[in-house]
Design an enzyme around this catalytic site. Structure first.
Site, PDB file in Angstrom:
ATOM      1  N   GLY A 148       6.037   8.304  -0.424  1.00 33.55           N
ATOM      2  CA  GLY A 148       6.538   8.661  -1.752  1.00 33.55           C
ATOM      3  C   GLY A 148       5.787   7.935  -2.851  1.00 33.55           C
TER       4      GLY A 148
ATOM      5  N   HIS B 236      -2.236  11.638  -3.361  1.00 32.79           N
ATOM      6  CA  HIS B 236      -1.410  12.354  -2.379  1.00 32.79           C
ATOM      7  C   HIS B 236      -1.588  13.871  -2.543  1.00 32.79           C
ATOM      8  CE1 HIS B 236       1.099   8.540  -2.784  1.00 32.79           C
ATOM      9  NE2 HIS B 236       0.853   8.575  -1.495  1.00 32.79           N
TER      10      HIS B 236
ATOM     11  N   ARG C  59       1.502   1.511  -5.407  1.00 35.61           N
ATOM     12  CA  ARG C  59       1.754   0.131  -5.850  1.00 35.61           C
ATOM     13  C   ARG C  59       1.208  -0.148  -7.251  1.00 35.61           C
ATOM     14  NH1 ARG C  59       1.041  -1.031  -0.178  1.00 35.61           N
ATOM     15  NH2 ARG C  59       2.873  -2.135   0.620  1.00 35.61           N
TER      16      ARG C  59
HETATM   17  P1  AMP Z   1       1.127   6.096   1.172  1.00 40.90           P
HETATM   18  O1  AMP Z   1       2.197   6.919   0.519  1.00 40.90           O
HETATM   19  O2  AMP Z   1       0.524   5.078   0.265  1.00 40.90           O
HETATM   20  O3  AMP Z   1       1.548   5.554   2.503  1.00 40.90           O
HETATM   21  O4  AMP Z   1      -0.059   7.089   1.457  1.00 40.90           O
HETATM   22  C1  AMP Z   1       0.152   8.317   2.121  1.00 40.90           C
HETATM   23  C2  AMP Z   1      -1.192   8.930   2.400  1.00 40.90           C
HETATM   24  O5  AMP Z   1      -1.877   9.131   1.168  1.00 40.90           O
HETATM   25  C3  AMP Z   1      -2.083   8.030   3.259  1.00 40.90           C
HETATM   26  O6  AMP Z   1      -2.803   8.849   4.185  1.00 40.90           O
HETATM   27  C4  AMP Z   1      -3.003   7.403   2.253  1.00 40.90           C
HETATM   28  O7  AMP Z   1      -4.263   7.048   2.780  1.00 40.90           O
HETATM   29  C5  AMP Z   1      -3.145   8.531   1.238  1.00 40.90           C
HETATM   30  N1  AMP Z   1      -3.555   8.012  -0.065  1.00 40.90           N
HETATM   31  C6  AMP Z   1      -2.884   7.129  -0.834  1.00 40.90           C
HETATM   32  N2  AMP Z   1      -3.601   6.847  -1.942  1.00 40.90           N
HETATM   33  C7  AMP Z   1      -4.746   7.562  -1.866  1.00 40.90           C
HETATM   34  C8  AMP Z   1      -5.901   7.698  -2.675  1.00 40.90           C
HETATM   35  N3  AMP Z   1      -6.039   7.021  -3.822  1.00 40.90           N
HETATM   36  N4  AMP Z   1      -6.885   8.521  -2.276  1.00 40.90           N
HETATM   37  C9  AMP Z   1      -6.775   9.192  -1.101  1.00 40.90           C
HETATM   38  N5  AMP Z   1      -5.729   9.110  -0.277  1.00 40.90           N
HETATM   39  C10 AMP Z   1      -4.723   8.304  -0.648  1.00 40.90           C
END
Ligand code: AMP
Length: 279
Positions: free
Chosen positions: A31, A37, A187
């Site tokens: 989220g 995302h 974050r």
């Molecule tokens: P998270 O919600 O941070 O656990 O991320 C969920 C998915 O989104 C994971 O596969 C992350 O690697 C991807 N993700 C998060 N931030 C980025 C970004 N800036 N660029 C590409 N993928 C991202």
């Protein structure tokens, strides 16, 4: 967009979708959705007929209780963004562990998880691989998309799927940055304006390292030292800076083939990660 909040309903949706001959792509998230995302969602759409996005802040992958408590949560905003992006189903379970606080069954990838983020976040990757396996078991996706921002996570998942014959095609999506170069992250909303400004040292230092390698530098040590110096000068508290190979993500003695410069740094108490390819 279907909104599914329990595992049984998700499983039924998946069975119906497969019975209709449609391929399912899963994009697992925690989220706090941003354009990074949504780029994963767009890529998922290219590889399947139906896209499921999961939103679940997985407690077992947090090594610090304060980080788990402070993690941004806004399901209404996430749902609106996913609806607008044309997602077929949002899977937002309240609890993936059925009330079991300390599971006794874990999925663990050895070796690859000892280094980089694994070295300073004990249990983190075990939590990731376990919850992703649970999502694969419930959603039964044909394809799943993970971002290269979390490069080590992507490599760990690829290996898990291969070695456990999980039969899900894993797609790595490019890292998405803000206009000023900072890697998009849920974050980032926790950064004060001052800390956010300071945090720009992270992409800047990594870009400097990439350019140094492109200019012919092959010894990692002085590059790592200069990157650390820049991060500390900006007020960052360095977790790690490493130059690693593409497969094992192991530190390189000499930069010859494809490599990545990867770093984790605290700015204003918020842990940020970033990486660049050196080619
Ligand atoms: P998270 O919600 O941070 O656990 O991320 C969920 C998915 O989104 C994971 O596969 C992350 O690697 C991807 N993700 C998060 N931030 C980025 C970004 N800036 N660029 C590409 N993928 C991202």
């Amino acid at each position: 967009m279907e909104r599914l909040v329990d595992k049984a309903a998700m499983r039924r949706w998946s069975q119906r979708t497969h019975a209709a001959g449609r391929r399912i792509a899963l994009v697992p998230t925690m989220g706090g959705l941003h354009a990074g995302h949504l780029a994963l969602v767009a890529l998922a759409r290219d590889h399947a007929d139906a896209v499921v996005v999961s939103v679940y802040v997985n407690p077992t992958q947090f090594d610090r209780a304060a980080d788990l408590a402070a993690y941004p949560r806004d399901l209404a905003a996430d749902a609106a963004a996913l609806e607008a992006a044309g997602v077929d189903a949002l899977f937002a379970p309240a609890d993936m562990y059925d009330g079991v606080a300390q599971p006794s069954t874990w999925v663990t990838v050895e070796g690859l998880t000892d280094r980089l983020c694994g070295a300073t976040r004990p249990g983190h990757f075990r939590g990731v691989t376990t919850v992703v396996t649970k999502f694969f078991n419930v959603v039964a996706p044909d394809v799943a998309v993970f971002g290269r921002k979390d490069l080590q996570q992507l490599k760990v998942i690829e290996r898990m799927v291969r070695e456990l014959d999980q039969g899900v095609a894993i797609i790595g999506a490019p890292l998405v940055r803000d206009a000023d170069g900072l890697a998009l992250s849920s974050r980032n909303t926790r950064l004060t304006p001052t800390a956010r400004q300071a945090a720009l040292a992270l992409p800047t230092a990594l870009a400097w390292a990439r350019d140094a390698v492109a200019a012919g530098a092959t010894d990692p040590a002085p590059i790592i030292a200069e990157v650390r110096r820049r991060l500390v000068a900006a007020g960052g508290e360095v977790d790690y800076v490493a130059i690693v190979d593409d497969e094992e993500l192991a530190p390189l003695a000499r930069i010859e083939g494809p490599a990545h410069v990867a770093a984790a740094v605290f700015f204003g108490g918020v842990r940020l990660i970033d990486n660049v390819a050196t080619l």
